[in-house]
Design an enzyme around this catalytic site. Structure first.
Site, PDB file in Angstrom:
ATOM      1  N   CYS A   1      -3.666   9.785   3.746  1.00 54.25           N
ATOM      2  CA  CYS A   1      -2.424   9.850   2.885  1.00 54.25           C
ATOM      3  C   CYS A   1      -2.576  10.683   1.777  1.00 54.25           C
ATOM      4  O   CYS A   1      -3.564  10.946   1.061  1.00 54.25           O
ATOM      5  CB  CYS A   1      -2.294   8.656   2.257  1.00 54.25           C
ATOM      6  SG  CYS A   1      -2.157   7.091   3.435  1.00 54.25           S
TER       7      CYS A   1
ATOM      8  N   GLY B   1       0.771  -1.197  -0.069  1.00 55.62           N
ATOM      9  CA  GLY B   1      -0.131  -0.130   0.066  1.00 55.62           C
ATOM     10  C   GLY B   1       1.014   1.309   0.007  1.00 55.62           C
ATOM     11  O   GLY B   1       1.547   1.617   0.822  1.00 55.62           O
TER      12      GLY B   1
END
Ligand code: XMP
Length: 486
Positions: free
Chosen positions: A306, A299
């Protein structure tokens, strides 16, 4: 320069095509999986090593439910070791190093120690690990003289019922009940104290049948580390405290530093379970697997908090990243699991991640709203929220520097904060109550998902999986629509 011709897909880009199902009840399916080759989980869910998600309370709740929590690394080594120890002591039918007090100590000291460690009793020793008495709350609560020696209120050695080393949970339960005891010291052949079984521990031991436990019956817990030279010291301390796995937690895990760290850890701690990441490509997964990792975390940028993809332009949509990770591990010639990290918004995403080949899923912000997360609570317009922050956010970077300054006086000063280039944000998520309830919903969705996939197990789900790409209209149709929700 090359441009890949296939599209990168993420959870919302696809659905799973329903398959003929031999499953007649959701209760018949098996949600167990391997976190690493030697650690199995009853539910394929891991709480993220983020400072607003996993400390000891979350790790205990996750392990009790059959998943696992990874204690974040943004604290001193000592603090992280204490976090791991709290999980390892939370349950287990025998405490290996029970809190003890010298026979020469006073009643007041016994009271203070019990309060400090939040325990209801202490073993009394003569300084050589030899048991000379037992003192419990009952012995001291109404003691008239605080300065009297513990020896004057304790249960003396000739009245103590003890068990031999190797006693089983059933034998211990029998002895505790037969003698109506609260605490049962365990002694080796030479009379040395090797542990303590408490009635409470036996009750807890049986209360969570799905719990993720080690060979000694203690809850399992993971701990995150970085790639600095001091992280070898951190790794050693965490393993000594009983951490069941180390998670090498680097934003860009397909890097020389990370690969070398995996090799170093492998050589120094051959028996340790090491998870390495994060990667989002076939080569990244392959090279970490070849370096000796026991599981690969996949990921780059899918997480709710994020901004790596926006700030750097790098990342791979998570469903494709998982599939590429699986292919990379296969190319490495090793048979190790993939942990899909980030971007899970609902149980359907969890099912898609597993169907794409992940053996388990790591989640952050979903758990940040739970009672057990360490994030602070805020009230907005009368509604309760909890704070979540990306570990590369400005706030987290500032927190980290504060910890570093605690450890190293020469670390950068607060004025350096403006040099941070954040790759994450700080946010709030609705308060969600206890994580056990959320896990119940997530696992319920997974059980149904297995049934739709014609699968009794996660492996069968993966074998049967057929994804179909959908359009934005298909996505709109997937959500409730054309009704006013109440
Ligand atoms: P979810 O979507 O479950 O994702 O909240 C959790 C995962 O996100 C990663 N993470 C970050 N990624 N900047 C990033 O690009 C950050 O500041 C950040 N903080 C956490 C991490 O992999 C976590 O498990």
């Amino acid at each position: 320069m090359k441009v890949r011709s296939t599209k990168g897909l993420t959870f919302d880009d696809v659905l799973l095509v329903p398959k003929r199902s031999p499953v007649s009840s959701r209760n018949d399916v098996d949600t167990s999986t391997q976190l690493t080759p030697s650690i199995s989980l009853r539910i394929p869910i891991v709480s993220a090593n983020m400072d607003t998600v996993t400390e000891y309370r979350m790790a205990i709740a996750m392990a009790r439910a059959g998943g696992i929590g990874i204690i974040h690394r943004f604290m001193t080594i000592d603090q992280q070791v204490k976090q791991v120890s709290r999980v390892k002591r939370a349950e287990g039918f025998m405490v290996e190093q029970p809190y003890s007090i010298s026979v020469k100590a006073s009643v007041n000291e016994a009271r203070r120690l019990m309060q400090q460690h939040d325990v209801g009793g202490l073993v009394v020793t003569n300084g050589q690990d030899e048991l000379v008495g037992l003192v419990t709350q009952r012995d001291i609560v109404l003691a008239p003289d605080d300065t009297a020696p513990v020896a004057s209120v304790m249960t003396p050695p000739d009245e103590i019922v003890s068990a031999p080393a190797g006693v089983s949970p059933d034998e211990a339960r029998h002895l505790l009940h037969q003698h109506r005891l609260e605490k049962l010291p365990v002694l080796d052949d030479s009379g040395k104290l090797v542990g303590l079984v408490t009635a409470q521990d036996i009750v807890k031991f049986n209360r969570h049948p799905n719990a993720t436990k080690d060979s000694k019956g203690r809850l399992r817990v993971g701990a995150a580390i970085g790639v600095k030279p001091t992280d070898m010291e951190r790794a050693e301390a965490l393993l000594a405290a009983g951490a069941d796995l180390l998670v090498l937690d680097i934003a860009h895990g397909h890097a020389d530093t990370c690969i070398n760290m995996v090799k170093n850890l492998r050589a120094t701690f051959p028996a340790a379970q090491i998870v390495a990441g994060n990667v989002a490509s076939k080569d990244g997964a392959k090279e970490l697997a070849q370096a000796g990792a026991d599981a690969i975390k996949v990921g780059v940028g899918p997480g709710s908090i994020c901004t790596t993809r926006i700030v750097t332009g790098f990342g791979v949509p998570q469903l494709t990243a998982i599939m590429d990770g699986v292919a990379g591990v296969a190319e490495s010639g090793r048979d190790i699991p993939i942990i899909a990290d980030g971007g899970i918004k609902a149980s359907g995403d969890l099912v898609k991640a597993l169907a794409a080949g992940a053996a388990s899923v790591m989640m952050g912000s979903m758990f940040a709203g739970c009672e057990e997360s360490p994030g602070s609570t805020v009230i907005r317009n009368g509604q309760k929220f909890k704070v979540v922050r990306g570990m590369a956010s400005l706030g987290a970077a500032m927190g980290r520097k504060a910890v570093e300054r605690g450890e190293d006086e020469s670390a950068e000063s607060p004025e350096d904060w403006d040099k941070v280039v954040p790759e994450g944000v700080e946010a709030v998520v609705p308060y969600r109550g206890h994580v056990g309830e959320l896990l119940y919903q997530l696992v319920g969705g997974l059980r149904s998902g297995l049934s739709y996939g014609g699968a009794f197990t996660i492996k069968q789900l993966q074998q049967n999986a057929e994804f179909i790409e959908i359009t934005p209209a298909g996505m709109r149709e997937s959500h409730s629509h054309d009704v006013n929700r109440i």
